[in-house]
Design a protein around this motif. Structure first.
Motif, short mmCIF file in Angstrom:
data_model
loop_
_atom_site.label_atom_id
_atom_site.label_comp_id
_atom_site.label_asym_id
_atom_site.label_seq_id
_atom_site.Cartn_x
_atom_site.Cartn_y
_atom_site.Cartn_z
N GLN A 63 0.83 -1.20 0.00
CA GLN A 63 0.00 0.00 0.00
C GLN A 63 0.87 1.26 0.00
O GLN A 63 0.58 2.24 -0.70
CB GLN A 63 -0.89 -0.02 1.24
N ILE A 64 1.96 1.24 0.77
CA ILE A 64 2.86 2.40 0.85
C ILE A 64 3.53 2.65 -0.50
O ILE A 64 3.68 3.80 -0.94
CB ILE A 64 3.93 2.19 1.93
N GLY A 65 3.92 1.58 -1.16
CA GLY A 65 4.64 1.73 -2.43
C GLY A 65 3.77 1.67 -3.66
O GLY A 65 4.28 1.60 -4.78
N LEU A 66 2.43 1.69 -3.48
CA LEU A 66 1.53 1.52 -4.62
C LEU A 66 1.68 2.64 -5.64
O LEU A 66 1.69 2.40 -6.85
CB LEU A 66 0.08 1.45 -4.12
N SER A 67 1.80 3.87 -5.18
CA SER A 67 1.90 5.02 -6.09
C SER A 67 3.30 5.22 -6.64
O SER A 67 3.56 6.17 -7.38
CB SER A 67 1.44 6.29 -5.37
N GLY A 68 4.21 4.34 -6.27
CA GLY A 68 5.60 4.46 -6.71
C GLY A 68 6.50 4.91 -5.59
O GLY A 68 6.07 5.62 -4.67
N ILE A 69 7.75 4.48 -5.64
CA ILE A 69 8.73 4.83 -4.60
C ILE A 69 9.68 5.87 -5.17
O ILE A 69 10.43 5.59 -6.12
CB ILE A 69 9.50 3.57 -4.14
N ARG A 70 9.62 7.06 -4.60
CA ARG A 70 10.49 8.14 -5.09
C ARG A 70 11.94 7.87 -4.69
O ARG A 70 12.22 7.45 -3.57
CB ARG A 70 10.03 9.48 -4.52
N ASN A 71 12.84 8.13 -5.61
CA ASN A 71 14.26 7.94 -5.34
C ASN A 71 14.79 9.17 -4.58
O ASN A 71 15.54 9.98 -5.09
CB ASN A 71 15.02 7.76 -6.65
N GLU A 72 14.33 9.24 -3.32
CA GLU A 72 14.66 10.37 -2.45
C GLU A 72 15.15 9.81 -1.12
O GLU A 72 14.68 8.77 -0.66
CB GLU A 72 13.43 11.26 -2.27
N PHE A 73 16.11 10.47 -0.50
CA PHE A 73 16.82 9.93 0.65
C PHE A 73 15.87 9.45 1.75
O PHE A 73 15.90 8.27 2.13
CB PHE A 73 17.79 11.00 1.21
N PHE A 74 15.05 10.36 2.27
CA PHE A 74 14.23 10.01 3.44
C PHE A 74 13.10 9.04 3.07
O PHE A 74 12.69 8.23 3.89
CB PHE A 74 13.67 11.28 4.09
N THR A 75 12.61 9.14 1.83
CA THR A 75 11.59 8.17 1.38
C THR A 75 12.17 6.76 1.36
O THR A 75 11.53 5.79 1.81
CB THR A 75 11.09 8.54 -0.02
N LEU A 76 13.39 6.62 0.85
CA LEU A 76 14.03 5.30 0.79
C LEU A 76 14.37 4.78 2.18
O LEU A 76 14.31 3.57 2.42
CB LEU A 76 15.28 5.37 -0.08
N VAL A 77 14.72 5.67 3.10
CA VAL A 77 14.97 5.24 4.49
C VAL A 77 13.71 4.63 5.09
O VAL A 77 13.74 3.57 5.72
CB VAL A 77 15.47 6.43 5.34
N LYS A 78 12.58 5.30 4.88
CA LYS A 78 11.30 4.80 5.40
C LYS A 78 10.95 3.45 4.78
O LYS A 78 10.53 2.51 5.47
CB LYS A 78 10.21 5.82 5.11
N MET A 79 11.11 3.34 3.45
CA MET A 79 10.78 2.08 2.77
C MET A 79 11.71 0.96 3.23
O MET A 79 11.29 -0.20 3.35
CB MET A 79 10.90 2.26 1.26
N THR A 80 12.98 1.29 3.50
CA THR A 80 13.93 0.28 3.97
C THR A 80 13.47 -0.32 5.29
O THR A 80 13.48 -1.54 5.49
CB THR A 80 15.33 0.90 4.15
N GLN A 81 13.05 0.54 6.20
CA GLN A 81 12.60 0.06 7.51
C GLN A 81 11.31 -0.74 7.41
O GLN A 81 11.14 -1.76 8.08
CB GLN A 81 12.41 1.25 8.45
N GLU A 82 10.39 -0.28 6.56
CA GLU A 82 9.10 -0.97 6.43
C GLU A 82 9.29 -2.37 5.82
O GLU A 82 8.72 -3.35 6.31
CB GLU A 82 8.15 -0.16 5.55
N VAL A 83 10.10 -2.45 4.75
CA VAL A 83 10.26 -3.75 4.10
C VAL A 83 11.09 -4.69 4.97
O VAL A 83 10.89 -5.92 4.95
CB VAL A 83 10.89 -3.57 2.70
N ALA A 84 12.00 -4.14 5.77
CA ALA A 84 12.75 -4.98 6.71
C ALA A 84 11.81 -5.57 7.76
O ALA A 84 12.01 -6.70 8.21
CB ALA A 84 13.85 -4.16 7.39
N LYS A 85 10.78 -4.81 8.13
CA LYS A 85 9.79 -5.32 9.08
C LYS A 85 9.01 -6.48 8.49
O LYS A 85 8.73 -7.48 9.18
CB LYS A 85 8.82 -4.19 9.48
#
Length: 660
Positions: free
Chosen positions: A271-293
């Protein structure tokens, strides 16, 4: 319910499940007979032949179990019809059951216990049986959930009306284990209620897998459905603690709850990545933590699936799929952090303190000789650490592909192979873009990533109160008074004559009203009325649901004319016993239960009394030895010692209860 003859993919699977259940039942009965013969004979030649037959039956049972596992991993049928590029989710199959005829037992109980004409309740009994039959093929939507809940609530009324705590009324319930296909038969309504609850949870999982995961609304519905499924299964585990079936044992339900919550967590990430994952520092940090979970929760699910006693009965492909998902999402976490390090150099306009803080939260530790701020500032160190993460991502991707290739069932799921292969190629391409001639100098090992999430996933308890049901047997009277726990005299007719306008007694209570302060010399007392009697009808008109004021109004409407009252008296009842429920043996081996297999499918010998069974409440070595009876399925070994007294691993807490 749905048309059971409809040729849909799901109905075909359920029909195949029913056929397999019957084949397993036949094979297990053959095994029971062979084991009995093995114990009874002393002829060596006969024993050799029986052992050969047992080995054949054992192999046949194993093949049937593998076929049943194939049905449990047939996840494509339950997915959304739209084309998708997502890893399939795992639903639970519905438990199968046999037909139950309530007619004679309930009619006999109405006549015997309530002293009413049972023919007046034929329509109500038919409605109950129709509702049960419909619940065998519920529609895969909220209407199907509501129907199952309505039957579950109706069973609460039926239990209080017709199932006394001290004896059975002759209704036999048969349900097949969802994972082993072995039937469990009991005259205990708790088995029926627990199995219906399991099917409610299973139907929620099927609704969740059917949601369109390419839309925001679809993913929200999927998350909600899996959380509700986990809530129902958790409620089942806490409420019915001694279920006799493997699929409803506390250990198995605990694993299923974890699996449903993990799938809800997976949908949240999508759901978080449905609209696309922006190649931006803090966005990728958030996605890293979520997918690690997500990777962490699937690792815990896989660990739980490989613990005893669940390991012996959980589908092998489910365990491997959990392992694959854990590796896949861990690989994605390392890919995201590698993208952060390789694609984002620290610019003068960037807030280096915020970036340092964000990057530090991803690690429990950093490799020796490295500092987070130094890595951000130094282009070489960023690249070396980024490539270390890419190498680890590639290792995880390759492990996921390897495990998928080794499992026959998963190897045939095309979309799973496509998703894993695409992710692997993406990491390889990223690594190739960073490759230089001095790579052999880089010896950094990528540290593990700390999982973190901003989205709370928890079980949603079932809301039974939202489904309104009416007691089919409402005519019997208020449930607080007219229940199976209370015993009553047959209705007595009292011919009442008023004396100077006085009744000679008072009335109290709700409905039905109760005789109070009876004058012992009045005409009513002379006619047989007693203190504490309940008035159930006046001049042939039922008044079980009438209050004091309404009954008095009826008395006034009659005037001075004689009237006839039908009254009943409460009899003293023995102290109610503990609620009967079957006990599940946590210590038994990987076996097929032989519960109820000595009984003929269509005939029940009502004349034979079940022998008293000892409670099976201790899990010590002594009890485990006792449980190793023919009702377990150990391989028969020639010359094995004979056990004089055998206890079934599934016994009832109540010593007077019979378990087949």
């Amino acid at each position: 319910g749905c048309n059971p003859l409809a040729e849909t993919g799901r109905s075909k699977l359920q029909n195949q499940r029913a056929v397999l259940n019957q084949q397993i039942l036949k094979a297990v009965r053959m095994r029971a007979g062979a084991e009995n013969l093995l114990r009874a004979t002393t002829n060596n030649k006969v024993r050799e032949q029986v052992l050969l037959e047992l080995s054949f039956v054992n192999s046949d049972l194993q093949i049937l179990k593998e076929e049943l596992e194939g049905l449990n991993i047939s996840v494509e049928v339950y997915q959304n019809a739209e084309e998708t590029f997502s890893i399939p989710l795992v639903p639970l199959g519905l438990k199968e059951t046999k037909d139950v005829d309530f007619t004679l037992p309930l009619k006999d109980f109405i006549l015997e216990h309530y002293s009413e004409d049972s023919s007046e309740y034929e329509d109500e009994i038919a409605d109950l049986m129709d509702l049960r039959q419909a619940c065998r093929t519920p529609s895969r939507d909220e209407a199907g959930i509501e129907m199952l809940i309505s039957y579950f609530l109706q069973l609460g009324y039926v239990e209080n009306r017709f199932f006394p705590p001290t004896r059975h009324i002759g209704v036999l319930f048969t349900w097949y284990d969802s994972f082993t296909g072995v039937p469990v038969c009991q005259q205990n309504l708790l088995l029926e209620k627990a199995s219906v609850l399991f099917n409610i949870g299973a139907l929620y999982t099927q609704i969740g897998t059917r949601c369109n995961r390419q839309t925001q609304a679809g993913l929200e519905n999927a998350v909600d459905a899996f959380q509700k499924a986990a809530g129902v299964l958790s409620y089942l585990k806490e409420t019915f603690t001694h279920t006799p079936s493997y699929d409803m044992s506390p250990a198995m339900l605990n694993v299923l709850v974890k699996m449903m919550l993990a799938q809800a967590r997976e949908c949240v990430f999508e759901q978080i990545g449905l609209s696309g994952i922006r190649n931006e520092f803090f966005t990728l940090v958030k996605m890293t933590q979520e997918v690690a979970k997500v990777g962490e929760v699937y690792m815990l699910v896989n660990t739980a699936m490989n613990q005893e006693p669940v390991k012996e009965n959980i589908p092998y492909s489910w365990s491997k799929l959990a392992q694959i998902k854990s590796d896949h999402y861990k690989a994605l976490a390392h890919y995201f952090i590698a993208t952060i390090l390789c694609d984002h150099e620290l610019q003068p306009s960037d807030d280096k303190d915020q970036q340092e803080k964000a990057l530090s939260q991803l690690y429990d530790y950093v490799p020796e000789g490295l500092m987070v701020l130094a890595v951000l500032k130094d282009k070489v160190q960023r690249k070396q650490l980024g490539k270390a993460h890419l190498r680890k991502a590639i290792v995880y991707h390759e492990e996921a592909l390897r495990v998928c290739g080794l499992c026959k069932k998963l190897r045939n799921i095309e979309v799973l192979q496509e998703v894993l292969t695409a992710a692997h190629k993406r990491s390889l391409l990223k690594y190739a873009q960073q490759e230089t001639e001095d790579d052999f100098l880089s010896l950094i090992q990528a540290p593990d990533i700390l999982p973190k999430t901003e989205h709370k996933i928890e079980t949603i308890a079932p809301q039974f109160s939202k489904v309104k049901v009416k007691d089919f047997f409402h005519k019997l009277g208020p449930l607080t008074v007219f229940s199976a726990k209370q015993r009553w005299t047959a209705p007595r007719t009292i011919r009442l004559h008023r004396e100077a306008g006085e009744l000679g007694f008072s009335l109290k209570g709700g409905s039905p009203v109760q005789v109070y302060c009876l004058d012992p010399v009045c005409s009513a007392a002379s006619a047989g009325l007693k203190e504490g009697d309940y008035i159930v009808s006046i001049d042939g008109m039922d008044c079980k649901w009438l209050g004091v004021n309404e009954v008095l109004e009826k008395f006034k409407s009659v005037g001075k004319q004689p009237m006839e009252l039908d009254v009943i008296s409460c009899q003293d009842t023995a102290a109610s016993l503990h609620s009967k429920s079957a006990t599940y043996s946590m210590g038994m081996q990987k076996t097929y239960s032989l519960i109820c297999l000595a009984m003929d499918e269509d005939k029940i010998d009502q004349t034979k009394k079940a022998p008293l069974k000892l409670p099976f409440l201790s899990w010590g070595t002594k009890n485990r030895q006792k449980a190793a009876s023919t009702l377990c399925l150990p391989s028969a070994v020639a010359g094995s010692s004979q056990i004089k007294k055998k206890l079934s691993p599934f016994t009832l807490l109540n010593t007077e209860s019979s378990l087949y």
